[in-house]
Design an enzyme around this catalytic site. Structure first.
Site, PDB file in Angstrom:
ATOM      1  N   LYS A  69       0.794  -1.228   0.000  1.00 13.13           N
ATOM      2  CA  LYS A  69       0.000   0.000   0.000  1.00 13.13           C
ATOM      3  C   LYS A  69       0.828   1.281   0.000  1.00 13.13           C
ATOM      4  O   LYS A  69       0.307   2.350  -0.277  1.00 13.13           O
ATOM      5  CB  LYS A  69      -0.957   0.004   1.184  1.00 13.13           C
ATOM      6  CG  LYS A  69      -0.332   0.213   2.530  1.00 13.13           C
ATOM      7  CD  LYS A  69      -1.420   0.180   3.586  1.00 13.13           C
ATOM      8  CE  LYS A  69      -0.847   0.538   4.928  1.00 13.13           C
ATOM      9  NZ  LYS A  69      -1.610   1.458   5.690  1.00 13.13           N
ATOM     10  N   ARG A  70       2.120   1.177   0.359  1.00 12.58           N
ATOM     11  CA  ARG A  70       2.975   2.366   0.408  1.00 12.58           C
ATOM     12  C   ARG A  70       3.305   2.886  -0.990  1.00 12.58           C
ATOM     13  O   ARG A  70       3.681   4.039  -1.169  1.00 12.58           O
ATOM     14  CB  ARG A  70       4.278   1.973   1.123  1.00 12.58           C
ATOM     15  CG  ARG A  70       5.133   3.094   1.624  1.00 12.58           C
ATOM     16  CD  ARG A  70       6.449   2.533   2.160  1.00 12.58           C
ATOM     17  NE  ARG A  70       6.248   1.668   3.309  1.00 12.58           N
ATOM     18  CZ  ARG A  70       6.358   2.054   4.563  1.00 12.58           C
ATOM     19  NH1 ARG A  70       6.691   3.295   4.832  1.00 12.58           N
ATOM     20  NH2 ARG A  70       6.151   1.200   5.541  1.00 12.58           N
ATOM     21  N   LEU A  73       8.302  -0.533  -2.418  1.00 13.48           N
ATOM     22  CA  LEU A  73       8.585  -1.796  -1.725  1.00 13.48           C
ATOM     23  C   LEU A  73       9.627  -1.590  -0.617  1.00 13.48           C
ATOM     24  O   LEU A  73      10.285  -0.558  -0.553  1.00 13.48           O
ATOM     25  CB  LEU A  73       9.069  -2.835  -2.741  1.00 13.48           C
ATOM     26  CG  LEU A  73       7.994  -3.258  -3.758  1.00 13.48           C
ATOM     27  CD1 LEU A  73       8.609  -4.042  -4.909  1.00 13.48           C
ATOM     28  CD2 LEU A  73       6.890  -4.070  -3.072  1.00 13.48           C
ATOM     29  N   THR A 179       1.951  -7.648   7.165  1.00 10.95           N
ATOM     30  CA  THR A 179       1.598  -6.223   7.223  1.00 10.95           C
ATOM     31  C   THR A 179       2.424  -5.419   8.218  1.00 10.95           C
ATOM     32  O   THR A 179       2.194  -4.217   8.396  1.00 10.95           O
ATOM     33  CB  THR A 179       0.090  -6.070   7.534  1.00 10.95           C
ATOM     34  OG1 THR A 179      -0.221  -6.900   8.674  1.00 10.95           O
ATOM     35  CG2 THR A 179      -0.775  -6.508   6.362  1.00 10.95           C
ATOM     36  N   GLY A 309       8.488   1.484  21.728  1.00  6.76           N
ATOM     37  CA  GLY A 309       8.298   0.163  21.134  1.00  6.76           C
ATOM     38  C   GLY A 309       7.406   0.228  19.911  1.00  6.76           C
ATOM     39  O   GLY A 309       6.963   1.312  19.506  1.00  6.76           O
ATOM     40  N   HIS A 482      45.256 -11.965  12.013  1.00  6.39           N
ATOM     41  CA  HIS A 482      45.910 -10.944  12.826  1.00  6.39           C
ATOM     42  C   HIS A 482      46.377  -9.798  11.936  1.00  6.39           C
ATOM     43  O   HIS A 482      46.920 -10.050  10.874  1.00  6.39           O
ATOM     44  CB  HIS A 482      47.118 -11.547  13.557  1.00  6.39           C
ATOM     45  CG  HIS A 482      47.923 -10.514  14.289  1.00  6.39           C
ATOM     46  ND1 HIS A 482      47.496  -9.973  15.479  1.00  6.39           N
ATOM     47  CD2 HIS A 482      49.099  -9.896  13.971  1.00  6.39           C
ATOM     48  CE1 HIS A 482      48.390  -9.072  15.883  1.00  6.39           C
ATOM     49  NE2 HIS A 482      49.376  -9.013  14.987  1.00  6.39           N
TER      50      HIS A 482
HETATM   51  C1  LIG Z   1      13.847   3.323  13.018  1.00  7.74           C
HETATM   52  C2  LIG Z   1      13.895   1.835  12.878  1.00  7.74           C
HETATM   53  C3  LIG Z   1      15.113   1.210  12.738  1.00  7.74           C
HETATM   54  C4  LIG Z   1      15.187  -0.159  12.590  1.00  7.74           C
HETATM   55  N1  LIG Z   1      16.407  -0.726  12.458  1.00  7.74           N
HETATM   56  C5  LIG Z   1      16.501  -2.062  12.320  1.00  7.74           C
HETATM   57  C6  LIG Z   1      17.772  -2.667  12.151  1.00  7.74           C
HETATM   58  O1  LIG Z   1      18.808  -2.001  12.128  1.00  7.74           O
HETATM   59  N2  LIG Z   1      17.819  -4.007  12.001  1.00  7.74           N
HETATM   60  C7  LIG Z   1      16.681  -4.775  12.027  1.00  7.74           C
HETATM   61  O2  LIG Z   1      16.780  -5.992  11.896  1.00  7.74           O
HETATM   62  N3  LIG Z   1      15.467  -4.225  12.170  1.00  7.74           N
HETATM   63  C8  LIG Z   1      15.348  -2.893  12.316  1.00  7.74           C
HETATM   64  N4  LIG Z   1      14.113  -2.326  12.427  1.00  7.74           N
HETATM   65  C9  LIG Z   1      12.922  -3.211  12.409  1.00  7.74           C
HETATM   66  C10 LIG Z   1      12.557  -3.606  10.982  1.00  7.74           C
HETATM   67  O3  LIG Z   1      12.335  -2.454  10.229  1.00  7.74           O
HETATM   68  C11 LIG Z   1      11.312  -4.490  10.993  1.00  7.74           C
HETATM   69  O4  LIG Z   1      11.526  -5.590  11.835  1.00  7.74           O
HETATM   70  C12 LIG Z   1      10.995  -5.004   9.599  1.00  7.74           C
HETATM   71  O5  LIG Z   1      10.752  -3.927   8.739  1.00  7.74           O
HETATM   72  C13 LIG Z   1       9.774  -5.927   9.636  1.00  7.74           C
HETATM   73  O6  LIG Z   1       9.429  -6.318   8.350  1.00  7.74           O
HETATM   74  P1  LIG Z   1       7.922  -6.690   7.975  1.00  7.74           P
HETATM   75  O7  LIG Z   1       7.945  -7.035   6.533  1.00  7.74           O
HETATM   76  O8  LIG Z   1       7.382  -7.644   8.942  1.00  7.74           O
HETATM   77  O9  LIG Z   1       7.088  -5.347   8.208  1.00  7.74           O
HETATM   78  P2  LIG Z   1       7.199  -3.934   7.502  1.00  7.74           P
HETATM   79  O10 LIG Z   1       8.587  -3.653   7.095  1.00  7.74           O
HETATM   80  O11 LIG Z   1       6.545  -2.984   8.427  1.00  7.74           O
HETATM   81  O12 LIG Z   1       6.360  -4.092   6.163  1.00  7.74           O
HETATM   82  C14 LIG Z   1       4.985  -4.252   6.155  1.00  7.74           C
HETATM   83  C15 LIG Z   1       4.455  -3.629   4.887  1.00  7.74           C
HETATM   84  O13 LIG Z   1       3.088  -3.985   4.737  1.00  7.74           O
HETATM   85  C16 LIG Z   1       2.408  -2.902   4.155  1.00  7.74           C
HETATM   86  N5  LIG Z   1       0.970  -3.060   4.460  1.00  7.74           N
HETATM   87  C17 LIG Z   1       0.373  -3.039   5.675  1.00  7.74           C
HETATM   88  N6  LIG Z   1      -0.949  -3.277   5.556  1.00  7.74           N
HETATM   89  C18 LIG Z   1      -1.189  -3.459   4.236  1.00  7.74           C
HETATM   90  C19 LIG Z   1      -2.350  -3.737   3.479  1.00  7.74           C
HETATM   91  N7  LIG Z   1      -3.543  -3.904   4.067  1.00  7.74           N
HETATM   92  N8  LIG Z   1      -2.237  -3.844   2.146  1.00  7.74           N
HETATM   93  C20 LIG Z   1      -1.037  -3.685   1.529  1.00  7.74           C
HETATM   94  N9  LIG Z   1       0.094  -3.417   2.190  1.00  7.74           N
HETATM   95  C21 LIG Z   1       0.023  -3.320   3.530  1.00  7.74           C
HETATM   96  C22 LIG Z   1       3.045  -1.687   4.824  1.00  7.74           C
HETATM   97  O14 LIG Z   1       2.856  -0.525   4.032  1.00  7.74           O
HETATM   98  C23 LIG Z   1       4.510  -2.106   4.892  1.00  7.74           C
HETATM   99  O15 LIG Z   1       5.244  -1.644   3.795  1.00  7.74           O
HETATM  100  C24 LIG Z   1      14.002  -0.939  12.565  1.00  7.74           C
HETATM  101  C25 LIG Z   1      12.756  -0.320  12.673  1.00  7.74           C
HETATM  102  C26 LIG Z   1      12.696   1.051  12.828  1.00  7.74           C
HETATM  103  C27 LIG Z   1      11.348   1.707  12.949  1.00  7.74           C
END
Ligand SMILES: Cc1cc2nc3c(=O)[nH]c(=O)nc-3n(C[C@H](O)[C@H](O)[C@H](O)COP(=O)(O)OP(=O)(O)OC[C@H]3O[C@@H](n4cnc5c(N)ncnc54)[C@H](O)[C@@H]3O)c2cc1C
Length: 503
Positions: A69-70, A73, A179, A309, A482
């Site tokens: 949705k963003r 990717l 999501t 969190g 080393h």
């Molecule tokens: C500031 C910050 C720093 C971070 N640094 C690290 C790091 O250094 N190392 C690390 O391992 N982790 C880090 N993280 C955590 C990491 O970003 C997340 O653990 C990771 O992005 C999770 O991936 P995900 O695919 O589960 O969720 P997300 O990355 O949140 O992706 C979910 C996606 O689903 C989409 N979506 C939601 N609902 C819908 C819908 N109904 N229809 C279509 N699309 C939808 C959203 O738009 C989003 O793009 C950090 C997080 C933050 C906030």
């Protein structure tokens, strides 16, 4: 009855037995799937969990559609998380080092100044390059990409509200929910991403704040605090617990990290809770008191960062309609194969159980597809590393001392300080140490904790050792080049099973 997910290691042992049809149609990036073209897998969310699952599915020859949705990717990680924060951490560290730590190295710099706009641009360039890279990988692996918001119509159909207008729907034999998560709000403080910010605002500030209060001394809060403190902001971190870094960070390592960050100018208020905030047009006050109650104090700030969190995100998904359940924290309830109570609907990444980390989400993306294609997958939840990208970095894998004590496990400890490591000495960067915890009887490594430069890279070796069930003696008897910082890692292992040589 499906049980809540219990972490466990599952290795792929069965032969590949996929009866799913291979995709034969040529890939068209903006061709929307229709109900007529049922997909083998439909993935909702193009973050790390979702896009990795989509690529893996494409590689396996499945018909796969990913809905995001963003409109870009990469999810939180690439757009507003790991990647932009690391760009700012890297460049602010360089700025800070040039300002404070070059003269003694024989490098004299005059006229140093911060160009915040350019620093943000450099971050945006890194993000754009990487997000575009995923589009390329989608193309390469025949992943159908729909830019829009997905919601369940029924157990096999997802309706999509398209970003470019209009609607479509897509049917899937299997559906994966990925999501992600969002920042947990602080009651009484309305986020505007300018004065009251989450990490998303903290990676996009256009002016250098004079004073910042950070609510929450976890990894995200401390990384953002580091960026702005290095650039010149006066930063105070308010943390409810008695230690920084969250409960996973070993207490001894946490104490050492706090001391080093304090030396850099950050102020900490531990065992302290924020009671309320007052946000006016030209002032901002955060009221705090001792966690156990006590005298109140008001902290002035230009900006307050809420970093208490993250919580699972599932708004508008319509999962309730088909009877899928979440727990009291909003996490989707799944079994060890990531299946909800509707077995062809799986959930991976931040919106379900386990640490909210990109590499955990990525592992689950691969495993979920392998469960679909082979019936087996592998993620070892006991060997997922954590890294805090401050300077020095803090990294750990496995269990910490408090966790082992709570389980009454008998363990040995071996440490080695970077001040005794030749490479750290030549780098004039000797803060920190490596700490090993191994089973008192078998010497099997139970946890490794590092505070020091490059800890985030070094923890890879510890993770591999844990994954393979190595003992501290196994690591100690392995030759390390080393002079490298990794010799401190070897010496800490030596100190665990016998004695270090250089300390
Ligand atoms: C500031 C910050 C720093 C971070 N640094 C690290 C790091 O250094 N190392 C690390 O391992 N982790 C880090 N993280 C955590 C990491 O970003 C997340 O653990 C990771 O992005 C999770 O991936 P995900 O695919 O589960 O969720 P997300 O990355 O949140 O992706 C979910 C996606 O689903 C989409 N979506 C939601 N609902 C819908 C819908 N109904 N229809 C279509 N699309 C939808 C959203 O738009 C989003 O793009 C950090 C997080 C933050 C906030």
């Amino acid at each position: 009855m499906l049980k809540a997910f219990a972490p466990r290691a599952i290795r792929s042992t069965r032969p590949i037995k996929s009866n799913l049809a291979f995709r034969s149609s040529p890939f068209l990036l903006r061709t929307y799937a229709t109900e007529a073209e049922e997909q083998d897998v439909v993935i909702i969310g193009g973050g790390v969990a979702g896009y990795v699952a989509a690529i893996k599915a494409g590689q396996a020859g499945l018909k796969v559609t990913c809905i995001e949705k963003r409109g870009i990717l990469g999810g939180t990680c690439l757009n507003v998380g790991c990647i932009p924060s690391k760009s700012l951490l890297n460049n602010s560290a360089l700025f800070h080092q040039i300002q404070h730590d070059t003269k003694n190295r024989g490098i004299e710099v005059e006229g140093l100044k911060l160009n915040l706009q350019q620093m943000m641009k450099a971050k945006d360039t890194s993000v754009a390059g990487l997000t575009k890279g995923i589009e390329f990988l989608f193309k390469k692996n025949n992943v159908n990409y729909i830019r829009g918001t997905g919601a369940f119509k029924d157990e096999h159909t997802i309706d999509v509200n398209l970003i470019d207008g209009g609607e479509t729907s897509v049917k899937g034999k299997n559906i994966i929910i990925a999501t992600g998560s969002e920042a947990t709000p602080f009651p009484g403080l309305t986020i505007d991403e300018k004065k009251v910010i989450t990490s998303t605002g903290a990676i996009a500030l256009t002016d250098l704040p004079k004073k910042m209060v950070v609510i929450g001394g976890g990894i995200i809060g401390l990384e953002m605090a580091s960026v702005w403190s290095r650039l010149g902001t006066e930063v105070t971190i308010v943390e409810f617990l008695g230690q920084i870094g969250g409960p996973g960070m070993d207490a001894e390592i946490s104490k050492m990290a706090q001391k080093l960050l304090t030396k850099q100018g950050m102020k900490f208020k531990l065992n302290t809770k924020v009671t309320s905030g007052e946000v006016n047009a030209d002032s901002l006050k955060i009221h705090v008191e001792a966690a156990k109650g006590g005298k109140e104090e008001a902290l002035d700030a230009d900006v307050v960062l809420v970093a208490i969190g993250r919580r699972p995100y599932s708004a508008g998904l319509g999962f309730e309609k088909i009877g899928i359940e979440t727990d009291d924290k909003g996490r989707f309830i799944i079994d060890h194969e990531y299946r909800t109570k509707i077995p062809h609907i799986r959930v991976i990444g931040d919106c379900t159980f386990g640490p909210m980390l990109a590499h955990k989400a990525e592992e689950e993306g691969v495993a979920a597809i392998e469960y679909i294609t082979k019936g087996s997958g592998h993620v070892n939840y006991g060997a997922i590393p954590s890294v805090m990208y401050t300077h020095p970095e803090v990294a750990w894998v496995g269990q910490n001392e408090a966790e082992l004590k709570a389980q009454d496990v008998k363990y040995k400890v071996g440490t080695f300080p970077f001040s005794a490591n030749s490479r750290a000495k030549t780098n004039l960067d000797t803060d920190g140490m490596v700490k090993f915890l191994s089973d008192a009887e078998t010497d099997r490594i139970l946890g490794v904790h590092i505070v020091g430069s490059n800890a985030g890279e070094m923890i890879g070796e510890a993770t591999l050792a844990l994954e393979y069930g190595a003992s501290s003696e196994d690591v100690a008897r392995t030759s390390h080049a080393h002079p490298t910082l990794s010799e401190a890692f070897k010496e800490a292992a030596m100190a665990t099973y016998d004695k270090a040589i250089h300390f």
